[in-house]
Scaffold this motif. Structure first.
Motif, PDB file in Angstrom:
ATOM      1  N   THR A 336       0.825  -1.212   0.000  1.00  0.00           N
ATOM      2  CA  THR A 336       0.000   0.000   0.000  1.00  0.00           C
ATOM      3  C   THR A 336       0.855   1.256   0.000  1.00  0.00           C
ATOM      4  O   THR A 336       0.374   2.329  -0.348  1.00  0.00           O
TER       5      THR A 336
ATOM      6  N   HIS B  41      -4.661   8.426   3.013  1.00  0.00           N
ATOM      7  CA  HIS B  41      -4.205   8.958   1.721  1.00  0.00           C
ATOM      8  C   HIS B  41      -5.240   9.884   1.080  1.00  0.00           C
ATOM      9  O   HIS B  41      -5.265  10.007  -0.127  1.00  0.00           O
ATOM     10  N   ARG B  42      -6.100  10.480   1.869  1.00  0.00           N
ATOM     11  CA  ARG B  42      -7.082  11.375   1.265  1.00  0.00           C
ATOM     12  C   ARG B  42      -6.379  12.635   0.739  1.00  0.00           C
ATOM     13  O   ARG B  42      -5.289  12.978   1.194  1.00  0.00           O
ATOM     14  N   ASP B  43      -7.044  13.304  -0.170  1.00  0.00           N
ATOM     15  CA  ASP B  43      -6.429  14.446  -0.842  1.00  0.00           C
ATOM     16  C   ASP B  43      -7.510  15.476  -1.124  1.00  0.00           C
ATOM     17  O   ASP B  43      -7.920  15.681  -2.255  1.00  0.00           O
ATOM     18  N   ARG B  68      -7.613   5.120  -1.078  1.00  0.00           N
ATOM     19  CA  ARG B  68      -7.518   5.649  -2.435  1.00  0.00           C
ATOM     20  C   ARG B  68      -8.502   4.956  -3.357  1.00  0.00           C
ATOM     21  O   ARG B  68      -8.584   3.732  -3.390  1.00  0.00           O
ATOM     22  N   GLY B  69      -9.297   5.717  -4.068  1.00  0.00           N
ATOM     23  CA  GLY B  69     -10.254   5.153  -5.010  1.00  0.00           C
ATOM     24  C   GLY B  69     -11.618   4.900  -4.413  1.00  0.00           C
ATOM     25  O   GLY B  69     -12.546   4.521  -5.130  1.00  0.00           O
ATOM     26  N   ASP B  72     -13.198   8.711   1.896  1.00  0.00           N
ATOM     27  CA  ASP B  72     -12.235   9.513   2.649  1.00  0.00           C
ATOM     28  C   ASP B  72     -12.450   9.446   4.156  1.00  0.00           C
ATOM     29  O   ASP B  72     -11.494   9.575   4.915  1.00  0.00           O
ATOM     30  N   ASP B 167     -11.968  10.653  -8.120  1.00  0.00           N
ATOM     31  CA  ASP B 167     -10.525  10.721  -8.393  1.00  0.00           C
ATOM     32  C   ASP B 167     -10.203  11.416  -9.712  1.00  0.00           C
ATOM     33  O   ASP B 167      -9.075  11.867  -9.912  1.00  0.00           O
ATOM     34  N   THR B 326      -7.899  -0.211  -0.326  1.00  0.00           N
ATOM     35  CA  THR B 326      -8.624  -0.124   0.947  1.00  0.00           C
ATOM     36  C   THR B 326      -8.426  -1.434   1.703  1.00  0.00           C
ATOM     37  O   THR B 326      -7.948  -2.402   1.138  1.00  0.00           O
TER      38      THR B 326
END
Lengths: 338, 338
Positions: A336, B41-43, B68-69, B72, B167, B326
């Protein structure tokens, strides 16, 4: 009625194998007659092949661990029954390359016999074979019988470590020796609050009262030697950790831990148990290289869980962290982080 | 005794949240008081935030789909109970960026109210909020009530597609519209052969005879309108597919299918069902963009399964195929091909 949602012919295994292969067609390939599954991304020219197998009813073990970084081929038997030696033979032929093939075998008489017959035939064909026997179940440790401890939850740890080690290109004897060391460093205990559904009656295979616990249960619905009054979950984890840690051979104070659901136990419970296990390991001065939490080696729909500890050598850490691209092994932190 | 392996204080959720966050520390982070989990890894500067939540007891939904994907942040309630609006508020604050935040809400009164209160507060803070309501359960379709269909197994499909769409940098209104379309294109049905363990009594929440099936069951142990004699598994899948396909809105002849375990149903059964579902879809002229098989949206340890179909638009395919890094969403074929 063997299982609530069984096929009309009553044997759930062939349909499940087809459905599994269709769900994970990017990773595995099913061969029938005799039934075996192979990883699509195997590379027998580059590494020693790894083959496992055993009775069905323990999914995702073993087919869920086919793929890069773990197994090359598996032979699934009927529910709770050893695979036929012809299945093992075909799986091994698919997996073996110039370096030969290793059989990862859980310690049950039927599995030992059928993998053994297949191994003899493979040797007649000029294929080198070694066996790694997994025998982690403390509940069956006894000086009185010659059969030894059963193979249970540690199988997934052995398959993970051995798969990553094989990827480094080690030879068959080095790998067989390592596999034996992974297994020797592992001990497990399992408990059940409700037996799994019997394939014959559709009812629980054995009866427990609501305040009882089967302590030291097997993965085929074998009753334990002890039925105990149900302790608090906190006391139960303490008792299990005490016995498992006492059963481990001497070595570094660092472990991998597996909190494995036996089938009908919820993630809510398994993750709560994981929290207690991590606290309990810390109190015992044990560092944790990694943990697995989930239903990985169940006994059909039994309600219960097993704990496995593997005492980790420093040199094994990177094999634990390496990715295993399979249907069921969780993403590792190393993966990851990419 | 709420669950067999519950903590001494009887509430399994706080311990499970800790154990989950410790098992997946590379992917998620737990905040307590009020309880919520966020993806590491949220953005929020780059994409609209996605927040979900709901009662516990449906794991891996929702926290298992953080990363990711996909999602969040999530707000987990007590078992089968809506999260408090303060949990949703905090989760949303963590997830929201300049683009705002979308709430993915299963259609239950408590969830609608609590996400609604949080949304009002977020708007007072200047944060844009939209709601995507998931209401896929055909068993609760009725002209007689205003509450509409329950949200069940399609939630994981909506969260997957919406996560991948977010994304790509789409704006909040486009995403809200897409999310509504994903939900509108989805229908589910669930059956049970045995109720889940009651958190109050430790016994099954309702009683079924061995030859009965609860047809159209909910994910909180709500009984179905119908208790039916248990058909063969083949006939059961045919009936369920007929009703689900008839319930889908018009559109392309291509679907995503989810074969979801309700908790106590074995992978042997789920994969066998998957095999029947694929054959049944082919007979109905439906192409399959992808399938999920596993225990993804259970009702504690209920024995049973649900089927979900989502009618797929061509432009959604790439969102389905995109990786979701995840704790619980399976590796997609696109990911394993790397």
């Amino acid at each position: 009625m063997p299982l609530p949602f069984h096929p009309a012919d009553g044997d759930p295994v062939p349909a499940a194998l087809r459905g599994f292969a269709r769900a994970h067609a990017d990773l595995v390939e099913l061969h029938e007659k005799p039934a075996h599954l192979v990883a699509r991304h195997r590379d027998p020219g580059r590494r020693v092949g790894l083959v496992s197998g055993g009775g069905s009813g323990h999914e995702p073990l073993h087919a869920g661990f086919l793929g890069r970084g773990m197994l090359d081929a598996v032979a699934p038997g009927k529910v709770f029954a050893s695979p036929h030696n012809k299945q093992v033979l075909e799986a091994s032929r698919q997996a073996a390359g110039p370096g030969g093939v290793i059989h990862v075998v859980k310690n049950y008489t039927g599995d030992r016999i059928n993998f053994g017959i297949a191994a003899e035939r493979l040797r007649l064909e000029g294929i080198e074979v070694r066996r790694v026997l997994v025998d982690d179940d403390l509940a069956t440790e006894s000086d009185e019988t010659a059969t030894g401890r059963r193979g249970t939850g540690a199988t997934v740890v052995v398959e993970k470590l051995l798969g990553a080690a094989a990827d480094t290109g080690l030879g068959i004897d080095e790998l067989a020796d390592l596999g034996a060391r992974f297994a020797a460093a592992s001990r497990s205990l399992a408990v059940a609050s409700c037996a799994q559904t019997s394939m014959h009656t559709g009812l629980p295979s054995f009866q427990l009262e609501a305040d009882e616990l089967e302590y030291g249960v097997g993965i085929h619905g074998e009753r334990a030697q002890k039925t105990i009054p149900r302790p608090s979950t906190e006391d139960l984890i303490d008792r299990m950790l005490d016995e498992i840690v006492a059963g481990l051979p001497a070595g570094p104070d660092e472990v991998v831990a597996v909190v494995n659901g036996m089938g009908g136990t919820t993630p809510l419970e398994l993750y709560g148990l994981h929290d207690l296990v991590l606290d309990g390991l810390a109190r015992r001065g044990l560092a944790v290289s990694g943990t697995l939490v989930g239903t990985l080696v169940p006994a059909l729909d039994m309600a219960g869980f097993s704990l496995t500890l593997t005492r980790m050598q420093q040199s094994w850490q990177e094999w634990w962290a390496a990715p295993a691209i399979t249907p069921a092994f969780p993403r590792t932190a190393k993966e990851t982080a990419r």
